[in-house]
Design a protein around this motif. Structure first.
Motif, PDB file in Angstrom:
ATOM      1  N   HIS A 173       0.792  -1.227   0.000  1.00 53.69           N
ATOM      2  CA  HIS A 173       0.000   0.000   0.000  1.00 53.69           C
ATOM      3  C   HIS A 173       0.824   1.276   0.000  1.00 53.69           C
ATOM      4  O   HIS A 173       0.364   2.301   0.493  1.00 53.69           O
ATOM      5  CB  HIS A 173      -0.941   0.001   1.211  1.00 53.69           C
ATOM      6  CG  HIS A 173      -1.899  -1.141   1.187  1.00 53.69           C
ATOM      7  ND1 HIS A 173      -2.295  -1.817   2.303  1.00 53.69           N
ATOM      8  CD2 HIS A 173      -2.497  -1.762   0.146  1.00 53.69           C
ATOM      9  CE1 HIS A 173      -3.116  -2.799   1.959  1.00 53.69           C
ATOM     10  NE2 HIS A 173      -3.249  -2.791   0.655  1.00 53.69           N
ATOM     11  N   THR A 174       2.039   1.231  -0.518  1.00 46.83           N
ATOM     12  CA  THR A 174       2.804   2.482  -0.563  1.00 46.83           C
ATOM     13  C   THR A 174       2.156   3.434  -1.564  1.00 46.83           C
ATOM     14  O   THR A 174       1.486   3.011  -2.501  1.00 46.83           O
ATOM     15  CB  THR A 174       4.265   2.250  -0.986  1.00 46.83           C
ATOM     16  OG1 THR A 174       4.264   1.360  -2.084  1.00 46.83           O
ATOM     17  CG2 THR A 174       5.082   1.673   0.143  1.00 46.83           C
ATOM     18  N   GLU A 175       2.361   4.695  -1.317  1.00 43.37           N
ATOM     19  CA  GLU A 175       1.800   5.739  -2.179  1.00 43.37           C
ATOM     20  C   GLU A 175       2.215   5.509  -3.626  1.00 43.37           C
ATOM     21  O   GLU A 175       3.371   5.253  -3.920  1.00 43.37           O
ATOM     22  CB  GLU A 175       2.344   7.083  -1.691  1.00 43.37           C
ATOM     23  CG  GLU A 175       1.897   8.269  -2.481  1.00 43.37           C
ATOM     24  CD  GLU A 175       0.535   8.774  -2.016  1.00 43.37           C
ATOM     25  OE1 GLU A 175       0.203   9.912  -2.347  1.00 43.37           O
ATOM     26  OE2 GLU A 175      -0.174   8.025  -1.327  1.00 43.37           O
ATOM     27  N   SER A 176       1.257   5.620  -4.550  1.00 44.51           N
ATOM     28  CA  SER A 176       1.657   5.385  -5.942  1.00 44.51           C
ATOM     29  C   SER A 176       1.818   6.680  -6.718  1.00 44.51           C
ATOM     30  O   SER A 176       1.251   7.706  -6.376  1.00 44.51           O
ATOM     31  CB  SER A 176       0.658   4.471  -6.652  1.00 44.51           C
ATOM     32  OG  SER A 176      -0.592   4.544  -6.079  1.00 44.51           O
ATOM     33  N   ALA A 177       2.609   6.583  -7.767  1.00 45.12           N
ATOM     34  CA  ALA A 177       2.795   7.713  -8.665  1.00 45.12           C
ATOM     35  C   ALA A 177       1.575   7.787  -9.577  1.00 45.12           C
ATOM     36  O   ALA A 177       0.847   6.822  -9.738  1.00 45.12           O
ATOM     37  CB  ALA A 177       4.055   7.507  -9.493  1.00 45.12           C
ATOM     38  N   ASP A 178       1.380   8.940 -10.203  1.00 49.73           N
ATOM     39  CA  ASP A 178       0.221   9.099 -11.062  1.00 49.73           C
ATOM     40  C   ASP A 178       0.620   9.025 -12.544  1.00 49.73           C
ATOM     41  O   ASP A 178       0.141   9.784 -13.360  1.00 49.73           O
ATOM     42  CB  ASP A 178      -0.447  10.446 -10.743  1.00 49.73           C
ATOM     43  CG  ASP A 178      -1.850  10.489 -11.332  1.00 49.73           C
ATOM     44  OD1 ASP A 178      -2.352   9.420 -11.717  1.00 49.73           O
ATOM     45  OD2 ASP A 178      -2.425  11.588 -11.426  1.00 49.73           O
ATOM     46  N   TYR A 179       1.558   8.176 -12.826  1.00 48.07           N
ATOM     47  CA  TYR A 179       2.025   7.983 -14.204  1.00 48.07           C
ATOM     48  C   TYR A 179       2.589   6.572 -14.261  1.00 48.07           C
ATOM     49  O   TYR A 179       2.857   5.976 -13.207  1.00 48.07           O
ATOM     50  CB  TYR A 179       3.097   9.016 -14.560  1.00 48.07           C
ATOM     51  CG  TYR A 179       4.183   9.150 -13.524  1.00 48.07           C
ATOM     52  CD1 TYR A 179       5.240   8.232 -13.464  1.00 48.07           C
ATOM     53  CD2 TYR A 179       4.157  10.165 -12.567  1.00 48.07           C
ATOM     54  CE1 TYR A 179       6.225   8.335 -12.495  1.00 48.07           C
ATOM     55  CE2 TYR A 179       5.141  10.279 -11.595  1.00 48.07           C
ATOM     56  CZ  TYR A 179       6.168   9.358 -11.569  1.00 48.07           C
ATOM     57  OH  TYR A 179       7.141   9.460 -10.606  1.00 48.07           O
ATOM     58  N   PRO A 180       2.755   6.008 -15.460  1.00 44.89           N
ATOM     59  CA  PRO A 180       3.269   4.634 -15.510  1.00 44.89           C
ATOM     60  C   PRO A 180       4.669   4.538 -14.914  1.00 44.89           C
ATOM     61  O   PRO A 180       5.559   5.307 -15.273  1.00 44.89           O
ATOM     62  CB  PRO A 180       3.268   4.299 -17.007  1.00 44.89           C
ATOM     63  CG  PRO A 180       3.146   5.592 -17.721  1.00 44.89           C
ATOM     64  CD  PRO A 180       2.458   6.539 -16.806  1.00 44.89           C
ATOM     65  N   PHE A 181       4.834   3.606 -14.005  1.00 38.14           N
ATOM     66  CA  PHE A 181       6.077   3.482 -13.249  1.00 38.14           C
ATOM     67  C   PHE A 181       7.051   2.566 -13.975  1.00 38.14           C
ATOM     68  O   PHE A 181       6.760   1.404 -14.212  1.00 38.14           O
ATOM     69  CB  PHE A 181       5.740   2.904 -11.873  1.00 38.14           C
ATOM     70  CG  PHE A 181       6.924   2.793 -10.960  1.00 38.14           C
ATOM     71  CD1 PHE A 181       7.196   3.786 -10.044  1.00 38.14           C
ATOM     72  CD2 PHE A 181       7.751   1.686 -11.014  1.00 38.14           C
ATOM     73  CE1 PHE A 181       8.285   3.681  -9.191  1.00 38.14           C
ATOM     74  CE2 PHE A 181       8.843   1.571 -10.168  1.00 38.14           C
ATOM     75  CZ  PHE A 181       9.109   2.578  -9.258  1.00 38.14           C
ATOM     76  N   VAL A 182       8.198   3.106 -14.334  1.00 39.40           N
ATOM     77  CA  VAL A 182       9.234   2.316 -15.000  1.00 39.40           C
ATOM     78  C   VAL A 182      10.514   2.505 -14.207  1.00 39.40           C
ATOM     79  O   VAL A 182      11.116   3.577 -14.219  1.00 39.40           O
ATOM     80  CB  VAL A 182       9.439   2.788 -16.462  1.00 39.40           C
ATOM     81  CG1 VAL A 182      10.636   2.114 -17.096  1.00 39.40           C
ATOM     82  CG2 VAL A 182       8.183   2.542 -17.280  1.00 39.40           C
ATOM     83  N   ASP A 218      -0.295   3.461 -11.141  1.00 42.83           N
ATOM     84  CA  ASP A 218       0.989   3.626 -11.812  1.00 42.83           C
ATOM     85  C   ASP A 218       1.335   2.432 -12.699  1.00 42.83           C
ATOM     86  O   ASP A 218       2.494   2.137 -12.939  1.00 42.83           O
ATOM     87  CB  ASP A 218       2.091   3.848 -10.773  1.00 42.83           C
ATOM     88  CG  ASP A 218       1.939   2.930  -9.575  1.00 42.83           C
ATOM     89  OD1 ASP A 218       1.143   1.966  -9.665  1.00 42.83           O
ATOM     90  OD2 ASP A 218       2.604   3.160  -8.557  1.00 42.83           O
ATOM     91  N   THR A 219       0.323   1.753 -13.190  1.00 38.28           N
ATOM     92  CA  THR A 219       0.601   0.575 -14.007  1.00 38.28           C
ATOM     93  C   THR A 219       1.179   0.954 -15.364  1.00 38.28           C
ATOM     94  O   THR A 219       0.899   2.037 -15.886  1.00 38.28           O
ATOM     95  CB  THR A 219      -0.676  -0.270 -14.212  1.00 38.28           C
ATOM     96  OG1 THR A 219      -0.338  -1.420 -14.974  1.00 38.28           O
ATOM     97  CG2 THR A 219      -1.761   0.505 -14.944  1.00 38.28           C
ATOM     98  N   SER A 220       1.978   0.054 -15.925  1.00 39.51           N
ATOM     99  CA  SER A 220       2.531   0.303 -17.260  1.00 39.51           C
ATOM    100  C   SER A 220       1.616  -0.239 -18.343  1.00 39.51           C
ATOM    101  O   SER A 220       1.937  -0.182 -19.516  1.00 39.51           O
ATOM    102  CB  SER A 220       3.926  -0.318 -17.371  1.00 39.51           C
ATOM    103  OG  SER A 220       3.887  -1.664 -16.955  1.00 39.51           O
ATOM    104  N   MET A 221       0.470  -0.799 -17.956  1.00 40.51           N
ATOM    105  CA  MET A 221      -0.514  -1.223 -18.959  1.00 40.51           C
ATOM    106  C   MET A 221      -1.384  -0.017 -19.309  1.00 40.51           C
ATOM    107  O   MET A 221      -2.031   0.569 -18.444  1.00 40.51           O
ATOM    108  CB  MET A 221      -1.374  -2.348 -18.379  1.00 40.51           C
ATOM    109  CG  MET A 221      -2.756  -2.406 -18.992  1.00 40.51           C
ATOM    110  SD  MET A 221      -3.114  -3.937 -19.827  1.00 40.51           S
ATOM    111  CE  MET A 221      -4.820  -3.635 -20.290  1.00 40.51           C
ATOM    112  N   PRO A 222      -1.389   0.397 -20.574  1.00 43.55           N
ATOM    113  CA  PRO A 222      -2.196   1.566 -20.935  1.00 43.55           C
ATOM    114  C   PRO A 222      -3.681   1.199 -21.007  1.00 43.55           C
ATOM    115  O   PRO A 222      -4.024   0.031 -21.127  1.00 43.55           O
ATOM    116  CB  PRO A 222      -1.673   1.920 -22.331  1.00 43.55           C
ATOM    117  CG  PRO A 222      -1.193   0.621 -22.899  1.00 43.55           C
ATOM    118  CD  PRO A 222      -0.696  -0.195 -21.730  1.00 43.55           C
ATOM    119  N   SER A 223      -4.535   2.213 -20.926  1.00 46.20           N
ATOM    120  CA  SER A 223      -5.977   1.963 -21.083  1.00 46.20           C
ATOM    121  C   SER A 223      -6.297   1.885 -22.561  1.00 46.20           C
ATOM    122  O   SER A 223      -5.938   2.770 -23.326  1.00 46.20           O
ATOM    123  CB  SER A 223      -6.783   3.101 -20.472  1.00 46.20           C
ATOM    124  OG  SER A 223      -6.360   3.325 -19.149  1.00 46.20           O
TER     125      SER A 223
END
Ligand code: HEC
Ligand code: HEC
Ligand code: HEC
Ligand code: HEC
Length: 482
Positions: free
Chosen positions: A47-56, A132-137
Motif C-alpha cells: 500500500h505504498t503511495e503510488s505515482a500518477d504515471y506509468p512506473f518504469v 501507476d501501471t505500465s498497462m495503458p488503457s
C-alpha cells in the motif's frame, strides 16, 4: 552524471509517513489519530503511495526533470522500450535489437487470479485498479464500446486453471522472509519493520529510492498469488519480476504476508476469482467474440494470445521514426484519445524524455548509444542489488535488510552481507559464472551462503541476451565512467 534520488525529489515514503509525523508533533490528538490511521495503511509494502504515471523503474531511479537533454533522451529510450511503444511503432533496423520491447503478463490462468469485476476494470481502465501501471488503457476514450469490454471479460474469465492445493502460509514467517531475501531491493520495506537481531538503538531510515508498486496483490486470489510467486518468470515473461526459486511453503508464507495488509490478518474473502463470481457464467459465444477482440483490439501487441504459440498478426501503426516528435496528442495526450490509441497517462518528464529520444533517433542516433550491459541492467533493475562501474547497488537505507546468515562473516564488513559488485564480470572468461548465476536451477545455487539476500533467476532468452552483452563488455573499473 548519475542520479540516485527519486526523480521528482518527492521522497514518497518520507512524505507519506515521516514528514507527517514530524509535522504532527504537538498537534491535536484527534488529528494524530487520523494521520496515524493513514500512515499505518501505507506502512505495508502493498500500500505504498503510488505515482500518477506509468512506473518504469529504470527511468525512475536514474532520470529526473533536472537532467540535461542529452542525458534525458537516453531515459526516453528506456521508456519507448519498457512501455512497449515499439510493439506498435516499429523502430528502425539498427535499433531493433535494443528496442525489442517487453512481453506483458502471461494471461493464461488470469481468470483464476482475478475475479470478474477486477478483470473488467483491468480491461476498461487499468489505471483505476493500479494508478501507476505500465498497462495503458485501451478503452478509456469516450468512443469506447462497452460491449467489447464485456466480451473481453467473458474471454479472460474463461482462462482458468486448477491450482494445486497449496499450504496456508504463515504471515509472520512471510514477513521475515520478504525482508530477508531481497524483495525489498525492488519493493518497499514495511515501515516500522525491524529485522531480527538488529540492535535496539539502531535507527532504520525510510527508503528514499522509488519502490516498485505491487498493489495487484490486493486483487489476486491467495492461492493464485502463491502460484505466481513459484513461477514469476512464466507469469511475467518480461523478467522485470525475477524468480526466487522459492519452495512451496516459502511462497505460501510470502503470499499470506502480502495479502494480510497493514493489520497482518488475512481478509475473509481470500479465494476471489473462484468463489465471488458464482453468479457469473462465461458465455461460449461471447468468449469466442472476446478472443477475436483480443487480437483485433491489439492486446496481442503486448500479451501473447493465451494457449497459442508463435507470432500474432499485429496492427502496426506508424513507425517510430515517422512519429511527430513534439506530439502531445494520440498516445502522448493528457486525456484518452480513443480509437486504437492506448492511453498511458505519462507525466511531462516522461513525455519530454520520449520526445528527446525520438528527435535524436532521427537526427543524432550516435548520441543515444550506450553500453549494452548498462542498458539491460537498468531494464531489469539489477542495479537494485549490484553496483557496476560506480552505478547502482543496494540503497544505503535498505542495507539493513541484507543480513549475515553466518555472523562469523562479520569481519568481511559490507561484503559479508551485501550482494557483490559485478565490476569483475565481462569478457569470455565470465560466461560460466554468469550462466550459473542467472539461471541456476533448483537450489538457489549459492556461492556466498553467508548473505541472506538471494540472486534471483531469469528466463533463458533474457539470460542469453545478458550473457552476450557481458561477453562483449570488459570488466569495469569501479569508477563511474558514465
Ligand atoms: C497498441 C498499439 C500502440 C502502442 C503500444 C502505442 N501506440 Fe502510439 N499510436 C497508436 C495508434 C493506433 C496511433 C494513431 C496513429 C496511427 O494510426 O498511426 C498512434 C499514434 C501515436 C502518435 C501520434 C502520431 C503522429 O505522428 O502524430 C505518437 C506520438 C505516438 N503514438 C507515440 C507513442 C508512444 C510514445 C508510445 C509508448 C509510450 C505509443 N505510442 C504506444 C498505437 C499505439
Ligand atoms: C529486481 C527487482 C524485483 C525483485 C527483487 C522482486 N520483485 Fe516483485 N516485481 C518487480 C517488478 C518490476 C514487478 C512488476 C512486473 C511487471 O511489470 O509485470 C513485480 C511484481 C510483483 C508482484 C505482482 C504485483 C503487481 O501489482 O504487479 C508481486 C506479488 C511481487 N512482485 C512480489 C515479490 C516478492 C514476494 C519478491 C521477493 C521474493 C519480489 N517481488 C522481488 C520487481 C522485483
Ligand atoms: C502496451 C502494452 C499493453 C497492451 C496493448 C495491453 N496490455 Fe494488458 N498489461 C500490460 C502490462 C505491462 C501489464 C502488467 C501491469 C502491471 O502489473 O502493472 C498488463 C496486465 C494486464 C492484465 C492483468 C493480468 C494479471 O494477471 O495481473 C490484464 C487482465 C490485461 N493486461 C488485459 C489486457 C487486455 C484485454 C488488453 C487489450 C484490450 C491489453 N491488456 C492490452 C501491457 C499491455
Ligand atoms: C535481489 C537482489 C539481486 C538482483 C535483483 C540481482 N542479483 Fe545478482 N546476485 C545477488 C546476490 C545476493 C548474489 C550473490 C550470490 C552468492 O554468491 O551466493 C548475486 C550474484 C551475482 C553474480 C555472480 C557474482 C560473483 O562474483 O559471484 C552475477 C554475475 C550477478 N549476480 C549478476 C546479476 C545480474 C546481471 C542481474 C540482473 C539481471 C542481477 N544479478 C540481479 C543479488 C541480486
Amino acid at each position: 552524471m548519475v542520479r540516485l534520488w527519486n526523480r521528482d525529489l518527492i521522497r514518497r515514503d518520507i512524505l507519506t509517513c515521516r514528514g507527517w509525523w514530524h509535522g504532527l508533533i504537538g498537534a491535536a490528538l484527534i488529528l494524530a489519530f487520523v494521520f496515524g490511521q493513514i500512515c499505518s495503511l501505507r506502512a505495508h509494502p502493498v500500500h505504498t503511495e503510488s505515482a500518477d504515471y506509468p512506473f518504469v523503474i529504470g527511468f525512475e531511479r536514474f532520470y529526473s526533470s533536472r537532467d540535461d537533454d542529452d542525458y534525458l533522451a537516453r531515459g526516453g529510450l528506456i521508456l519507448l522500450n519498457e512501455l512497449n511503444c515499439v510493439a506498435c511503432h516499429e523502430p528502425p533496423n539498427q535499433w531493433a535489437e535494443r528496442l525489442a520491447g517487453v512481453e506483458a503478463t502471461n494471461l493464461h490462468g488470469v481468470g483464476t487470479r482475478l475475479d470478474v469485476l477486477d478483470l473488467e476494470m483491468m480491461i476498461r481502465n487499468p489505471r483505476f485498479v493500479k494508478k501507476d501501471t505500465s498497462m495503458p488503457s485501451m478503452f478509456a476514450g469516450s468512443d469506447r464500446d462497452l460491449g467489447e469490454v464485456e466480451a473481453l471479460k467473458h474471454y479472460l474469465s474463461s482462462l482458468k486453471y486448477e491450482l494445486p492445493p497449496y499450504p496456508r502460509g504463515n504471515i509472520e514467517a512471510g514477513r521475515q522472509l520478504y525482508h530477508r531475501i531481497g524483495c525489498v531491493a525492488c519493493h518497499a520495506p514495511e515501515v516500522g519493520f525491524r529485522p531480527e537481531g538488529l540492535p535496539e538503538n539502531a535507527e532504520i531510515e525510510l527508503a528514499g529510492l522509488p519502490s516498485t508498486p505491487m498493489n495487484l496483490v490486493d486483487l489476486y486470489d491467495l492461492q493464485a498469488l502463491t502460484h505466481f510467486l513459484l513461477g514469476s518468470n512464466e507469469h511475467r515473461p518480461s523478467g522485470r519480476m525475477p524468480d526466487y526459486q522459492l519452495g512451496e511453503n516459502e511462497a505460501a508464507d510470502l503470499a499470506a504476508y502480502l495479502k494480510a495488509g497493514p493489520d497482518l490478518v488475512l481478509p475473509d474473502k481470500l479465494a476471489g476469482a473462484l468463489k465471488k463470481d458464482d453468479d457469473f457464467r462465461a458465455d461460449k459465444e461471447i468468449v469466442a467474440k472476446g478472443r477475436e477482440l483480443f487480437v483485433a483490439k491489439n492486446c496481442v501487441a503486448c500479451h501473447a494470445l493465451p494457449g497459442q504459440l508463435g507470432e500474432q498478426q499485429l496492427n502496426k501503426s506508424k513507425p517510430l521514426l515517422a512519429l511527430d516528435t513534439t506530439s502531445r496528442n494520440a498516445c502522448m495526450s493528457e486525456r484518452p484519445s480513443g480509437g486504437a490509441m492506448p492511453f498511458y497517462g505519462m507525466d511531462e518528464v516522461q513525455k519530454r524524455a520520449i520526445s528527446l529520444a525520438l528527435e535524436r533517433m532521427a537526427s543524432a542516433p550516435e548520441s543515444l548509444k550506450s553500453d549494452e550491459v548498462d542498458w539491460r541492467m537498468k531494464q531489469l533493475n539489477c542495479y537494485a542489488c549490484h553496483e557496476r562501474d560506480g552505478v547502482g547497488g543496494v540503497e544505503a537505507a535498505r542495507e539493513v535488510y541484507f543480513r549475515f546468515e553466518d555472523l562469523s562473516y562479520r569481519k568481511l564488513g559490507r561484503e559479508g552481507h551485501l550482494p557483490p559488485s559485478i565490476d569483475h564480470i565481462g569478457g569470455e572468461g565470465t560466461k560460466e559464472l554468469l550462466r550459473r548465476s542467472l539461471s541456476s536451477s533448483g537450489d538457489r545455487n549459492r556461492i556466498r551462503p553467508h548473505i541472506s539476500g538471494c540472486m534471483p533467476v531469469y528466463g533463458e532468452d533474457i539470460s542469453e541476451r545478458l550473457i552476450k552483452a557481458f561477453e562483449k563488455a570488459k570488466p569495469t573499473s569501479g569508477e563511474n565512467a558514465n
